[in-house]
Write an enzyme that holds these catalytic residues in place. Structure first.
Site, PDB file in Angstrom:
ATOM      1  N   ASP A 288       0.834  -1.205   0.000  1.00 28.04           N
ATOM      2  CA  ASP A 288       0.000   0.000   0.000  1.00 28.04           C
ATOM      3  C   ASP A 288       0.869   1.255   0.000  1.00 28.04           C
ATOM      4  O   ASP A 288       0.726   2.122   0.874  1.00 28.04           O
ATOM      5  CB  ASP A 288      -0.944  -0.017   1.212  1.00 28.04           C
ATOM      6  CG  ASP A 288      -2.012  -1.098   1.083  1.00 28.04           C
ATOM      7  OD1 ASP A 288      -2.402  -1.414  -0.057  1.00 28.04           O
ATOM      8  OD2 ASP A 288      -2.448  -1.620   2.116  1.00 28.04           O
TER       9      ASP A 288
ATOM     10  N   MET B 215      -8.881  -5.208  -6.267  1.00 26.46           N
ATOM     11  CA  MET B 215      -9.636  -4.167  -6.968  1.00 26.46           C
ATOM     12  C   MET B 215     -11.031  -3.995  -6.387  1.00 26.46           C
ATOM     13  O   MET B 215     -11.726  -3.036  -6.703  1.00 26.46           O
ATOM     14  CB  MET B 215      -9.750  -4.513  -8.459  1.00 26.46           C
ATOM     15  CG  MET B 215      -8.440  -4.538  -9.203  1.00 26.46           C
ATOM     16  SD  MET B 215      -7.870  -2.870  -9.572  1.00 26.46           S
ATOM     17  CE  MET B 215      -6.277  -2.883  -8.775  1.00 26.46           C
ATOM     18  N   LYS B 216     -11.497  -4.962  -5.613  1.00 26.02           N
ATOM     19  CA  LYS B 216     -12.840  -4.900  -4.997  1.00 26.02           C
ATOM     20  C   LYS B 216     -13.884  -4.399  -6.002  1.00 26.02           C
ATOM     21  O   LYS B 216     -14.618  -3.437  -5.756  1.00 26.02           O
ATOM     22  CB  LYS B 216     -12.823  -4.010  -3.762  1.00 26.02           C
ATOM     23  CG  LYS B 216     -11.928  -4.542  -2.651  1.00 26.02           C
ATOM     24  CD  LYS B 216     -12.157  -3.798  -1.357  1.00 26.02           C
ATOM     25  CE  LYS B 216     -11.285  -4.295  -0.236  1.00 26.02           C
ATOM     26  NZ  LYS B 216      -9.859  -3.940  -0.364  1.00 26.02           N
TER      27      LYS B 216
ATOM     28  N   ILE C  34     -22.469  -3.529 -12.651  1.00 26.49           N
ATOM     29  CA  ILE C  34     -23.405  -4.450 -13.295  1.00 26.49           C
ATOM     30  C   ILE C  34     -22.605  -5.630 -13.837  1.00 26.49           C
ATOM     31  O   ILE C  34     -21.396  -5.523 -14.093  1.00 26.49           O
ATOM     32  CB  ILE C  34     -24.211  -3.768 -14.428  1.00 26.49           C
ATOM     33  CG1 ILE C  34     -23.288  -3.281 -15.550  1.00 26.49           C
ATOM     34  CG2 ILE C  34     -25.062  -2.632 -13.887  1.00 26.49           C
ATOM     35  CD1 ILE C  34     -24.043  -2.852 -16.806  1.00 26.49           C
ATOM     36  N   GLY C  35     -23.279  -6.767 -13.975  1.00 21.33           N
ATOM     37  CA  GLY C  35     -22.579  -7.989 -14.344  1.00 21.33           C
ATOM     38  C   GLY C  35     -21.732  -7.859 -15.600  1.00 21.33           C
ATOM     39  O   GLY C  35     -20.569  -8.279 -15.625  1.00 21.33           O
TER      40      GLY C  35
ATOM     41  N   THR D 207     -20.276  -5.364 -16.972  1.00 17.07           N
ATOM     42  CA  THR D 207     -19.061  -4.560 -16.793  1.00 17.07           C
ATOM     43  C   THR D 207     -18.028  -5.313 -15.961  1.00 17.07           C
ATOM     44  O   THR D 207     -16.827  -5.292 -16.261  1.00 17.07           O
ATOM     45  CB  THR D 207     -19.429  -3.213 -16.123  1.00 17.07           C
ATOM     46  OG1 THR D 207     -20.388  -2.563 -16.949  1.00 17.07           O
ATOM     47  CG2 THR D 207     -18.213  -2.332 -15.958  1.00 17.07           C
TER      48      THR D 207
ATOM     49  N   GLN E 212      -8.141  -0.739  11.484  1.00 11.63           N
ATOM     50  CA  GLN E 212      -8.715  -2.087  11.542  1.00 11.63           C
ATOM     51  C   GLN E 212      -9.417  -2.280  12.886  1.00 11.63           C
ATOM     52  O   GLN E 212      -8.910  -1.870  13.922  1.00 11.63           O
ATOM     53  CB  GLN E 212      -7.621  -3.156  11.380  1.00 11.63           C
ATOM     54  CG  GLN E 212      -6.914  -3.110  10.035  1.00 11.63           C
ATOM     55  CD  GLN E 212      -7.771  -3.600   8.884  1.00 11.63           C
ATOM     56  OE1 GLN E 212      -8.971  -3.792   9.015  1.00 11.63           O
ATOM     57  NE2 GLN E 212      -7.156  -3.772   7.726  1.00 11.63           N
TER      58      GLN E 212
HETATM   59  O1  C5P Z   1      -2.158  -2.057   6.722  1.00  8.45           O
HETATM   60  P1  C5P Z   1      -3.128  -3.196   6.901  1.00  8.45           P
HETATM   61  O2  C5P Z   1      -2.442  -4.470   7.384  1.00  8.45           O
HETATM   62  O3  C5P Z   1      -4.337  -2.822   7.714  1.00  8.45           O
HETATM   63  O4  C5P Z   1      -3.611  -3.498   5.410  1.00  8.45           O
HETATM   64  C1  C5P Z   1      -4.631  -4.419   5.122  1.00  8.45           C
HETATM   65  C2  C5P Z   1      -4.834  -4.470   3.656  1.00  8.45           C
HETATM   66  O5  C5P Z   1      -5.911  -5.356   3.360  1.00  8.45           O
HETATM   67  C3  C5P Z   1      -5.194  -3.125   3.017  1.00  8.45           C
HETATM   68  O6  C5P Z   1      -4.584  -3.115   1.736  1.00  8.45           O
HETATM   69  C4  C5P Z   1      -6.707  -3.163   2.891  1.00  8.45           C
HETATM   70  O7  C5P Z   1      -7.150  -2.437   1.771  1.00  8.45           O
HETATM   71  C5  C5P Z   1      -6.940  -4.656   2.663  1.00  8.45           C
HETATM   72  N1  C5P Z   1      -8.266  -5.161   3.011  1.00  8.45           N
HETATM   73  C6  C5P Z   1      -8.847  -5.018   4.269  1.00  8.45           C
HETATM   74  N2  C5P Z   1     -10.094  -5.515   4.522  1.00  8.45           N
HETATM   75  C7  C5P Z   1     -10.772  -6.168   3.571  1.00  8.45           C
HETATM   76  C8  C5P Z   1     -10.195  -6.327   2.308  1.00  8.45           C
HETATM   77  C9  C5P Z   1      -8.935  -5.814   2.070  1.00  8.45           C
HETATM   78  O8  C5P Z   1      -8.229  -4.466   5.159  1.00  8.45           O
HETATM   79  N3  C5P Z   1     -11.958  -6.694   3.852  1.00  8.45           N
END
Ligand code: C5P
Length: 230
Positions: free
Chosen positions: A11, A62-63, A67-68, A70, A188
């Protein structure tokens, strides 16, 4: 052989910084996650370079949600890069479209259940129906598996519950929200240690800031790998 259960989230803003970090981490880390933050900074080119020239495995985060048609087109394009994991939101129509787009390729489609940074207050703000976060996560995971997802992204605190689902057999569970003991949580909210996440059924853990923001990223990654192998 490096332990590919650890996926380091790159990141950082651009490909150059990402490449420098991977060089610092060397052979110890074999699996990297590249996400939206690096999209305009050469993220896809770096993903390709790490995969083709350095033999790394790549998780493209990319999350996708749309629409399907696309989603299917976007995934078909991305699948040509022969990467390893791609995330989409876990809504069944999105997962089905992503599987169509990745047909015939190695790319695994991982469904996002509920972001690990969200709690019930955040779900209320987003008008997500009442219910405990874990309960909604479990249902979204089961529906994503039914729609064909190769795995799910979930908080480590929900890994055991998802692993116990009949639908989860032979599916991948990948857990961000992992914090070595004593590390800062950042944003988190639903976290566990690396060893706990694996013990609870995760196949891979994703760790970002505790590695890339450490004074010594290489030592931080080694400490996590030691914890996993002990
Ligand atoms: O820095 P950290 O360990 O919190 O990074 C976690 C990574 O996982 C970040 O890139 C975040 O976008 C990703 N992520 C997340 N939760 C999700 C999916 C992805 O924290 N449900």
């Amino acid at each position: 052989m490096s332990d590919d259960r650890l996926i380091v989230a790159l990141d950082v803003p651009n490909a150059l910084q990402g490449l420098q970090l991977t060089e610092q981490l060397g052979d110890a880390v074999s699996f990297y996650k590249i996400g939206l933050g690096m999209l305009t900074g050469g993220g896809l080119a770096l993903a390709n370079e790490l995969k083709q020239d350095h033999g790394k495995r790549i998780f493209l985060d990319m999350k996708l949600f749309d629409i399907g048609a696309t989603v299917e087109n976007a995934v078909r394009g991305l699948a040509q890069f022969n990467l390893d994991f791609l995330t989409v939101h876990g809504d069944p129509h999105v997962v089905r479209a992503a599987k169509e787009g990745s047909a015939g390729k190695e790319l695994k489609i991982l469904a996002v259940t509920i972001l690990t940074s969200l709690d019930r207050n955040d779900l209320d703000a987003g008008l997500i129906r009442p219910g405990d976060v874990p309960e909604i996560v479990r249902e979204r995971a089961a529906r994503a598996f039914d729609a064909g997802a190769d795995g799910v992204i979930a908080s480590p605190q929900e890994a055991a519950m998802i692993r116990a689902l009949p639908e989860a057999s032979s599916k991948l569970i990948v857990t961000p929200g992992v914090r070595p003991t004593g590390a800062e949580l950042g944003d988190q909210k639903r976290v566990a240690t690396p060893a706990q996440a694996i013990a609870d059924g995760a196949d891979h853990i994703v760790v970002g800031r505790p590695v890339w923001a450490a004074n010594d990223p290489s030592a931080a990654a080694r400490a996590i790998l030691d914890e996993l192998s002990s």
